[in-house]
Design a protein around this motif. Structure first.
Motif, PDB file in Angstrom:
ATOM      1  N   GLU A 129      28.477 -33.327 -36.766  1.00  0.00           N
ATOM      2  CA  GLU A 129      29.121 -34.594 -37.116  1.00  0.00           C
ATOM      3  C   GLU A 129      30.624 -34.492 -36.870  1.00  0.00           C
ATOM      4  O   GLU A 129      31.264 -33.523 -37.248  1.00  0.00           O
ATOM      5  CB  GLU A 129      28.855 -34.931 -38.586  1.00  0.00           C
ATOM      6  N   GLY A 130      31.184 -35.503 -36.214  1.00  0.00           N
ATOM      7  CA  GLY A 130      32.601 -35.495 -35.876  1.00  0.00           C
ATOM      8  C   GLY A 130      32.879 -34.934 -34.499  1.00  0.00           C
ATOM      9  O   GLY A 130      33.945 -35.167 -33.923  1.00  0.00           O
ATOM     10  N   LYS A 131      31.933 -34.175 -33.953  1.00  0.00           N
ATOM     11  CA  LYS A 131      32.095 -33.581 -32.616  1.00  0.00           C
ATOM     12  C   LYS A 131      31.087 -34.145 -31.631  1.00  0.00           C
ATOM     13  O   LYS A 131      31.327 -34.177 -30.427  1.00  0.00           O
ATOM     14  CB  LYS A 131      31.950 -32.062 -32.715  1.00  0.00           C
ATOM     15  N   GLY A 132      29.935 -34.588 -32.145  1.00  0.00           N
ATOM     16  CA  GLY A 132      28.896 -35.126 -31.278  1.00  0.00           C
ATOM     17  C   GLY A 132      28.059 -34.036 -30.639  1.00  0.00           C
ATOM     18  O   GLY A 132      28.116 -32.862 -31.034  1.00  0.00           O
ATOM     19  N   TRP A 133      27.274 -34.413 -29.635  1.00  0.00           N
ATOM     20  CA  TRP A 133      26.449 -33.456 -28.903  1.00  0.00           C
ATOM     21  C   TRP A 133      27.350 -32.628 -27.999  1.00  0.00           C
ATOM     22  O   TRP A 133      28.193 -33.176 -27.281  1.00  0.00           O
ATOM     23  CB  TRP A 133      25.384 -34.176 -28.076  1.00  0.00           C
ATOM     24  N   HIS A 134      27.171 -31.311 -27.991  1.00  0.00           N
ATOM     25  CA  HIS A 134      28.076 -30.439 -27.251  1.00  0.00           C
ATOM     26  C   HIS A 134      27.383 -29.111 -26.928  1.00  0.00           C
ATOM     27  O   HIS A 134      26.295 -28.828 -27.411  1.00  0.00           O
ATOM     28  CB  HIS A 134      29.353 -30.167 -28.063  1.00  0.00           C
ATOM     29  N   ASP A 135      28.066 -28.305 -26.113  1.00  0.00           N
ATOM     30  CA  ASP A 135      27.625 -26.954 -25.759  1.00  0.00           C
ATOM     31  C   ASP A 135      26.215 -26.950 -25.160  1.00  0.00           C
ATOM     32  O   ASP A 135      25.329 -26.210 -25.607  1.00  0.00           O
ATOM     33  CB  ASP A 135      27.690 -26.035 -26.987  1.00  0.00           C
ATOM     34  N   ALA A 136      26.025 -27.766 -24.143  1.00  0.00           N
ATOM     35  CA  ALA A 136      24.737 -27.789 -23.443  1.00  0.00           C
ATOM     36  C   ALA A 136      24.603 -26.506 -22.632  1.00  0.00           C
ATOM     37  O   ALA A 136      25.497 -26.156 -21.855  1.00  0.00           O
ATOM     38  CB  ALA A 136      24.655 -29.008 -22.533  1.00  0.00           C
ATOM     39  N   ARG A 137      23.459 -25.817 -22.803  1.00  0.00           N
ATOM     40  CA  ARG A 137      23.299 -24.541 -22.133  1.00  0.00           C
ATOM     41  C   ARG A 137      21.828 -24.242 -21.850  1.00  0.00           C
ATOM     42  O   ARG A 137      20.960 -24.591 -22.632  1.00  0.00           O
ATOM     43  CB  ARG A 137      23.895 -23.415 -22.972  1.00  0.00           C
ATOM     44  N   ILE A 138      21.604 -23.605 -20.722  1.00  0.00           N
ATOM     45  CA  ILE A 138      20.287 -23.060 -20.390  1.00  0.00           C
ATOM     46  C   ILE A 138      20.377 -21.568 -20.618  1.00  0.00           C
ATOM     47  O   ILE A 138      21.248 -20.882 -20.075  1.00  0.00           O
ATOM     48  CB  ILE A 138      19.906 -23.387 -18.938  1.00  0.00           C
ATOM     49  N   VAL A 139      19.478 -21.055 -21.462  1.00  0.00           N
ATOM     50  CA  VAL A 139      19.523 -19.647 -21.866  1.00  0.00           C
ATOM     51  C   VAL A 139      18.120 -19.049 -21.751  1.00  0.00           C
ATOM     52  O   VAL A 139      17.131 -19.777 -21.666  1.00  0.00           O
ATOM     53  CB  VAL A 139      20.031 -19.498 -23.320  1.00  0.00           C
ATOM     54  N   PRO A 140      18.002 -17.722 -21.776  1.00  0.00           N
ATOM     55  CA  PRO A 140      16.665 -17.113 -21.762  1.00  0.00           C
ATOM     56  C   PRO A 140      15.832 -17.573 -22.962  1.00  0.00           C
ATOM     57  O   PRO A 140      16.355 -17.693 -24.079  1.00  0.00           O
ATOM     58  CB  PRO A 140      16.972 -15.612 -21.840  1.00  0.00           C
ATOM     59  N   TYR A 141      14.559 -17.837 -22.717  1.00  0.00           N
ATOM     60  CA  TYR A 141      13.642 -18.226 -23.796  1.00  0.00           C
ATOM     61  C   TYR A 141      13.579 -17.082 -24.805  1.00  0.00           C
ATOM     62  O   TYR A 141      13.322 -15.922 -24.455  1.00  0.00           O
ATOM     63  CB  TYR A 141      12.252 -18.495 -23.220  1.00  0.00           C
ATOM     64  N   ALA A 142      13.815 -17.419 -26.091  1.00  0.00           N
ATOM     65  CA  ALA A 142      13.838 -16.388 -27.131  1.00  0.00           C
ATOM     66  C   ALA A 142      13.727 -17.058 -28.485  1.00  0.00           C
ATOM     67  O   ALA A 142      13.961 -18.270 -28.617  1.00  0.00           O
ATOM     68  CB  ALA A 142      15.150 -15.589 -27.045  1.00  0.00           C
ATOM     69  N   PRO A 143      13.378 -16.304 -29.520  1.00  0.00           N
ATOM     70  CA  PRO A 143      13.384 -16.865 -30.869  1.00  0.00           C
ATOM     71  C   PRO A 143      14.772 -17.364 -31.250  1.00  0.00           C
ATOM     72  O   PRO A 143      15.784 -16.879 -30.725  1.00  0.00           O
ATOM     73  CB  PRO A 143      12.962 -15.676 -31.750  1.00  0.00           C
ATOM     74  N   ILE A 144      14.814 -18.320 -32.165  1.00  0.00           N
ATOM     75  CA  ILE A 144      16.094 -18.818 -32.662  1.00  0.00           C
ATOM     76  C   ILE A 144      16.230 -18.430 -34.133  1.00  0.00           C
ATOM     77  O   ILE A 144      15.243 -18.212 -34.829  1.00  0.00           O
ATOM     78  CB  ILE A 144      16.225 -20.343 -32.488  1.00  0.00           C
ATOM     79  N   THR A 145      17.454 -18.366 -34.595  1.00  0.00           N
ATOM     80  CA  THR A 145      17.734 -18.025 -35.989  1.00  0.00           C
ATOM     81  C   THR A 145      18.233 -19.264 -36.719  1.00  0.00           C
ATOM     82  O   THR A 145      19.152 -19.931 -36.243  1.00  0.00           O
ATOM     83  CB  THR A 145      18.794 -16.911 -36.077  1.00  0.00           C
TER      84      THR A 145
END
Length: 356
Positions: free
Chosen positions: A39-55
């Motif tokens: 909130e306040g920044k919007g959608w950002h940091d679009a990235r394609i990364v290796p498929y992996a679990p998320i935390t």
């Protein structure tokens, strides 16, 4: 969407599965797309990364209040090695409608589609070409802010994962047996039935399990108020051919506005086949069966495209449709849509989008 798309390639690629024995949604490609929201920044940091679990933080709001939406579409490889998407703009428009219902921030549909194209271009070797196979695309958004207050989250992740798939139902195009659900309901008007959100599917599993225990592949859902009017079959829209006319439940706020549903209606109108969107009761359907005018029934959705229905069981009244065989119209619709999707047939409606 702020910033440029970043790409981080996987160093060691996965071993690909046997594309002739895929099942549905069991294998995943080497990379995935992630876009963050604050909130306040919007959608950002679009990235394609290796498929992996998320935390995620254990207090992430998606775990506690179910603020999540998703979509499903497919990529296909043509015989001349082009990669095609089928009406992707419809999926992202619907994602935003789901976002609105779940109070999730709107996405820039065109920018997300461009990021998706970049992901698919990177993963095009994962697109199977065996008959009936495709690359299934699952965009989804989850609320990630750690907070136990009941309100809309201030932080989200949009992710896209890819899965090479075969037929959704093990039966393929073989007609399935369906139980008409008389105990549970899927959705009600004013609820979230018209949104593609996880809770809709979680609440449907109990009925599906009970149907399978009784020998049925899925359930036919009736409306949540009177439990008389037909809504969906499993997680698919549903059509019935009665006395030469095709009927499908009208969109009423509790039924998902399916992309395949819209494509079917467009094709039927183009072919001059009468198609009507209206309320249809289970009693009317049974009456048509008794008087011999009930000709075909089929579900429609991205995963299966067309799923013919060979039998309906309503309160122990068994309706055997078209002698339990796929109908002529169901087969023609399946062949036409899959033909357009795979580039084997002309696309007069400009439905396919090529990935460079």
């Amino acid at each position: 969407m702020e910033g440029q798309l970043k790409i981080e390639r996987r160093e060691v690629l996965k071993e690909k599965p046997d594309f002739s024995r895929l099942g549905f949604g069991q294998y995943f490609t080497d990379h995935m797309l992630i876009i963050d929201y604050k909130e306040g920044k919007g959608w950002h940091d679009a990235r394609i990364v290796p498929y992996a679990p998320i935390t995620l933080d254990p207090a992430a709001m998606v775990f506690h209040y179910g603020q999540t939406v998703f979509e499903g579409l497919k990529a296909f490889k043509t015989t001349d090695n082009r990669v095609l998407l089928f009406r992707p703009e419809k999926n992202f428009a619907r994602l935003n409608r789901s976002n609105d219902r779940l109070t999730i921030p709107q996405i820039d549909e065109e920018q997300v589609l461009e990021a998706l194209k970049a992901l698919i271009s990177l993963e095009k070797d994962w697109i199977p070409t065996e008959p009936g196979t495709s690359l299934y695309i699952r965009p989804f958004i989850i609320a990630t802010e750690p907070c136990l207050g009941v309100r809309a989250s201030h932080e989200y992740k949009l992710m896209v994962i890819l899965s090479p798939v075969g037929a959704y139902y093990a039966e393929g195009l073989e007609p399935v047996h369906i139980n008409v659900e008389s105990k549970y309901v899927r959705a009600v008007r004013g609820g979230t039935g018209a949104a593609k959100t996880a809770g809709n599917y979680a609440s449907s599993i109990k009925a599906q399990v009970e149907a399978k225990e009784s020998g049925y592949s899925q359930v036919l859902w009736l409306d949540g108020i009177e439990q008389r009017y037909i809504e969906e079959v499993g997680s698919m829209n549903v059509f019935f051919k009665i006395d030469g006319q095709v009927l499908t439940p009208e969109l009423n706020g509790s039924i998902l506005d399916g992309v395949t549903r819209d494509s079917i209606i467009t094709l039927l109108k183009e072919w001059g086949i009468p198609v009507v969107e209206r309320k249809l009761s289970i009693e009317e359907l049974h009456e048509a069966y008794q008087n011999g005018t009930f000709e075909e029934a089929f579900g429609t959705g991205t995963a299966a495209v067309i799923s013919p229905i060979g039998e309906l069981n309503w309160l122990n009244h068994k309706m055997i449709i078209n002698d339990g065989k796929i109908g002529e119209l169901s087969q023609k619709l399946y062949d036409t849509i899959t033909g357009i999707q795979t580039g084997k047939l002309a696309d007069p409606f400009h439905w396919v989008v090529e990935v460079n």
